[in-house]
Design a protein around this motif. Structure first.
Motif, mmCIF file in Angstrom:
data_model
loop_
_atom_site.group_PDB
_atom_site.id
_atom_site.type_symbol
_atom_site.label_atom_id
_atom_site.label_comp_id
_atom_site.label_asym_id
_atom_site.label_seq_id
_atom_site.Cartn_x
_atom_site.Cartn_y
_atom_site.Cartn_z
ATOM 1 N N ILE A 90 0.689 -1.249 0.008
ATOM 2 C CA ILE A 90 0.076 -0.171 0.150
ATOM 3 C C ILE A 90 0.769 1.251 0.021
ATOM 4 N N LEU A 91 0.806 2.014 -1.024
ATOM 5 C CA LEU A 91 1.682 3.088 -1.038
ATOM 6 C C LEU A 91 1.040 4.197 -0.157
ATOM 7 N N ARG A 92 1.878 4.988 0.397
ATOM 8 C CA ARG A 92 1.539 6.079 1.274
ATOM 9 C C ARG A 92 1.998 7.417 0.845
ATOM 10 N N PHE A 93 1.720 8.481 1.618
ATOM 11 C CA PHE A 93 2.176 9.794 0.851
ATOM 12 C C PHE A 93 3.669 9.858 0.937
ATOM 13 N N PRO B 149 -2.579 0.075 -4.437
ATOM 14 C CA PRO B 149 -3.651 1.081 -3.625
ATOM 15 C C PRO B 149 -2.774 2.225 -2.831
ATOM 16 N N MET B 150 -3.587 3.165 -2.591
ATOM 17 C CA MET B 150 -2.907 4.117 -1.567
ATOM 18 C C MET B 150 -3.682 4.844 -0.460
ATOM 19 N N THR C 28 -7.154 5.204 -2.546
ATOM 20 C CA THR C 28 -7.257 5.006 -3.799
ATOM 21 C C THR C 28 -6.868 3.592 -4.091
ATOM 22 N N PRO C 29 -8.136 2.865 -4.496
ATOM 23 C CA PRO C 29 -7.646 1.561 -4.889
ATOM 24 C C PRO C 29 -6.419 1.214 -5.968
ATOM 25 N N ALA C 30 -6.339 0.021 -6.256
ATOM 26 C CA ALA C 30 -5.232 -0.182 -7.148
ATOM 27 C C ALA C 30 -5.905 -0.017 -8.433
ATOM 28 N N ASN C 31 -5.016 0.183 -9.596
ATOM 29 C CA ASN C 31 -5.359 0.484 -10.959
ATOM 30 C C ASN C 31 -6.034 1.887 -10.920
#
Length: 302
Positions: free
Chosen positions: A3-6, A36-37, A87-90
């Protein structure tokens, strides 16, 4: 799954020629990744935000209210409003954050007199899914903002002009919604019908018969409401579908031509080049090349 973060967002270095007093007043975030983020609750002090969804979706929480930003939708966040998002993936989302100083207070007063910029931003959600005229222009501006920063040493001034143009278009979109609420009902029926039946042999005459509308008045009203003619609108829908099929399926150009409502290959080529500036084959080649060189997640900051 990661999971990407800021803090994971890649940072592009500032261009040397852009080291001006304005560099702290504009930031562009582009999230286009298969990961996702999530983002913690935060506030932009003195900055407004406009986010646009090119693909996928983005979930926002603003002042305890939840909003789902879907494809072809924009969300406007006033300065000083606490918010968070996931934000979900893709998904492919672009966000612009800017201050009044960046736009220029004289410009703001002209666009939004008597401090109406905050009121303007309280509209929150703009849905362009059924308005291809505004959607195409706004998406072009968003993409140009990203491109100009990466390629242009004088991006600061170009992006400032693009953000002003974006505000003008959003204001125009709101104004149109206020002035054409009733007349848009019949036009929206036509637009929805075209989106669902673009592959069929459709003419404005046939559509008017289907919805019991007068041909001449509907033709004028359609152009007045959407900004383009019926046939241009239909061609835009068809070519957008063609582009999607070219990039995401192995189908041949001839097959795509007939599948999207064109019965004449030479006419299809002519319309495709008129709208995109390229032949179908060149468009596919360029798009694939750009995809291969695309950075998944970027923060662009001036």
């Amino acid at each position: 799954m990661k999971i990407l973060r800021f803090t994971d967002i890649l940072v592009y270095p500032l261009l040397k020629k852009n080291t001006t007093a304005m560099q702290n007043h504009i930031a562009i975030y582009h999230h286009a990744s298969d990961c996702p983020m999530k983002n913690i609750t935060h506030v932009h002090t003195g900055k407004y935000e406009i986010s646009y969804c090119l693909e996928g979706e983005k979930n926002y929480t603003l002042a305890d209210k939840n909003f789902k930003l879907k494809k072809h939708m924009a969300i406007l966040i006033p300065k000083g409003v606490e918010h968070s998002y996931s934000t979900p993936a893709n998904s492919d989302i672009c966000s612009l954050e800017f201050s009044g100083d960046f736009i220029g207070h004289s410009v703001i007063e002209e666009l939004c007199p008597a401090g109406l910029l905050d009121i303007f931003f309280r509209n929150t959600i703009f849905d362009f899914s059924d308005d291809i005229y505004y959607r195409i222009q706004i998406e072009e501006i968003i993409k140009k903002c990203i491109f100009e920063y990466r390629e242009n040493a004088l991006a600061l001034y170009t992006i400032r002009s693009l953000v002003i143009l974006l505000l003008v278009l959003l204001s125009s979109f709101l104004d149109k919604k206020r002035h054409f609420p009733k007349t848009e009902n019949s036009i929206m029926k036509i637009v929805n019908y075209l989106n669902e039946n673009y592959f069929a042999d459709i003419s404005l005459y046939d559509v008017c018969r289907k919805f019991s509308l007068d041909y001449k008045s509907t033709s004028k009203l359609f152009k007045k409401t959407t900004g383009i003619s019926f046939i241009d609108y239909l061609n835009s829908i068809r070519i957008n579908k063609c582009k999607d099929l070219l990039l995401n399926t192995p189908q041949s150009i001839i097959s795509i031509c007939f599948q999207t409502g064109y019965n004449d290959l030479s006419y299809f080529y002519r319309i495709f080049k008129k709208i995109t500036g390229s032949t179908p084959a060149d468009f596919k080649k360029k798009s694939i090349s750009q995809r291969q060189g695309k950075t998944p997640v970027t923060e662009l900051k001036l």
